[in-house]
Design an enzyme around this catalytic site. Structure first.
Site, PDB file in Angstrom:
ATOM      1  N   CYS A  64       1.066  -1.413  -0.211  1.00 49.27           N
ATOM      2  CA  CYS A  64       0.510   0.010  -0.114  1.00 49.27           C
ATOM      3  C   CYS A  64       0.740   1.177  -0.250  1.00 49.27           C
ATOM      4  CB  CYS A  64      -0.789   0.075   1.073  1.00 49.27           C
ATOM      5  SG  CYS A  64      -0.040  -0.023   3.190  1.00 49.27           S
ATOM      6  N   ALA A  67       3.575   0.921   2.504  1.00 54.18           N
ATOM      7  CA  ALA A  67       4.508   0.043   2.400  1.00 54.18           C
ATOM      8  C   ALA A  67       5.679   1.227   1.287  1.00 54.18           C
ATOM      9  CB  ALA A  67       4.267  -0.578   1.495  1.00 54.18           C
ATOM     10  N   ARG A  98      12.636  -6.351   3.808  1.00 58.58           N
ATOM     11  CA  ARG A  98      13.514  -6.544   3.084  1.00 58.58           C
ATOM     12  C   ARG A  98      15.633  -6.180   3.084  1.00 58.58           C
ATOM     13  NH1 ARG A  98      11.198  -3.186  -1.837  1.00 58.58           N
ATOM     14  NH2 ARG A  98      12.921  -1.252  -1.934  1.00 58.58           N
ATOM     15  N   HIS A 197       5.116   6.115  -2.893  1.00 63.01           N
ATOM     16  CA  HIS A 197       6.859   6.933  -3.280  1.00 63.01           C
ATOM     17  C   HIS A 197       6.441   8.077  -3.398  1.00 63.01           C
ATOM     18  CE1 HIS A 197       7.014   1.950  -5.309  1.00 63.01           C
ATOM     19  NE2 HIS A 197       7.468   2.038  -3.926  1.00 63.01           N
TER      20      HIS A 197
END
Length: 349
Positions: A64, A67, A98, A197
């Site tokens: 989402c 994230a 990650r 982003h």
């Protein structure tokens, strides 16, 4: 050997989906049902709906907006404390998921694999979490005095109840004397990570670069410019790939001033408006801030990609090395091709 009964397999899997949906509340199950189905032979697809907003509180494969901001752009900045502001679940699932490798001592001067959350409870939803957030930031600064700043990564409830994280950021930034960046990246804002982003890029533009501009104007920004300064943008050092890129770039005579954001620091972000070129690895996640730097600071950007095999060079990989060499010579004409043929780093890669 008896061939499998496809009809029986399909029925078994449909029953399994029904069993999974029983765990959801009725309203959520009705929405979630559209995303689960079984492919049947002869049909073009399995009828699963996609490209619609994630349901807050439900784990999805694509993530989402939260994230995209916390897990991709901001999280790898190693010397900042990144607070997952909201219930513990989102922070937990984004905790070191990650492989963003970094150098430093975790818990002392780097915090990439640590989990910080405001751990929202029902009373916080009712009465708001601003005071709790202020206390959290101040306590964290006492516990981890070598941190270089804080980012507030908002989860869904924050946007729903309207907490004023911008006011908290301004107040606590003065209190602790470090950057505090509020990021309105509530998960429900976007269909996928992509909007996260964009939001994260915008917060760098609005909260980090003005600080850099002010420091440069005041003469407090310590930076000696060279004609060969570049920044690696959109490389998150997953498995150490940004380190490999940096070795090659430095071997061809460029000076890498900043890495965004794998193994990166807030100071590198502050220095980036002074480079001569931005090299973008992941265009999708960082093109917004790169375009802004081109417009605001006149810094050109170019996309690059490394895909090197440690066993042997393919023709494409050899061409890539030559492109890097030519790129380096364009920046620094005093270098010679012989330097690259002797390079131990390039031979090793």
């Amino acid at each position: 050997m008896t061939p499998p009964d496809n009809k029986k397999i399909v029925e078994e899997r449909k029953e399994l989906i029904k069993e999974v949906l029983k765990a959801y509340p009725e309203k959520a199950a009705k929405k979630r049902e559209k995303h689960l189905n079984v492919h049947e032979e002869g049909k073009t697809d399995c009828g699963v709906k996609s490209n619609i907003k994630s349901l807050p509180g439900v784990m999805t494969a694509r993530g989402c907006a939260y994230a995209g901001s916390k897990g991709v752009v901001w999280g790898p900045i190693k010397d900042m404390i990144h607070i997952s502001h909201g219930p513990v679940g989102c922070g937990y699932w984004s905790w070191s998921g990650r492989r963003n490798y970094y150098l430093g001592t975790t818990g002392i001067d780097t915090f990439g694999t640590m989990h910080f959350t405001s751990d929202f409870q029902e009373r916080d939803i009712v009465f708001g979490g601003d005071k709790k957030l202020i206390k959290l930031i101040e306590e964290l600064d006492e516990l981890f005095p070598l941190n270089r700043g804080v980012s507030i990564q908002s989860e869904c409830p924050i946007g729903l109840i309207g907490d004023d994280i911008e006011a908290v950021a301004k107040k606590t930034s003065k209190t602790i004397g470090k950057p505090v960046i509020p990021v309105r990246c509530e998960g429900f804002r976007g269909v996928s990570q992509s909007l996260g982003h964009h939001i994260a890029n915008d917060m760098i533009r609005d909260w980090v670069f003005p600080r850099a501009d002010k420091a440069k104007k005041d003469g407090t920004l310590q930076f000696e410019s060279t004609p060969y300064d570049v920044a690696i943008i959109g490389d998150y050092n997953i498995g150490g790939d940004a380190w490999a890129s940096r070795i090659l770039l430095e071997e061809i005579g460029l000076r890498v001033v900043a890495q965004w954001s794998g193994d990166g620091t807030i100071n590198e972000m502050l220095l980036t408006p002074n480079v001569k070129m931005n090299l973008i690895h992941c265009y999708r996640s960082m093109n917004y801030i790169s375009r802004h730097m081109e417009e605001a600071y006149g810094i050109p950007c170019t996309k690059y990609k490394l895909n090197l095999d440690i066993t042997a060079f393919s023709s494409d990989q050899t061409l890539l090395i030559l492109n890097f060499v030519n790129f380096g010579l364009k920046f620094n004409p005093y270098l010679s091709h012989d330097k690259f043929s002797r390079s131990g780093h390039i031979r090793r890669l």
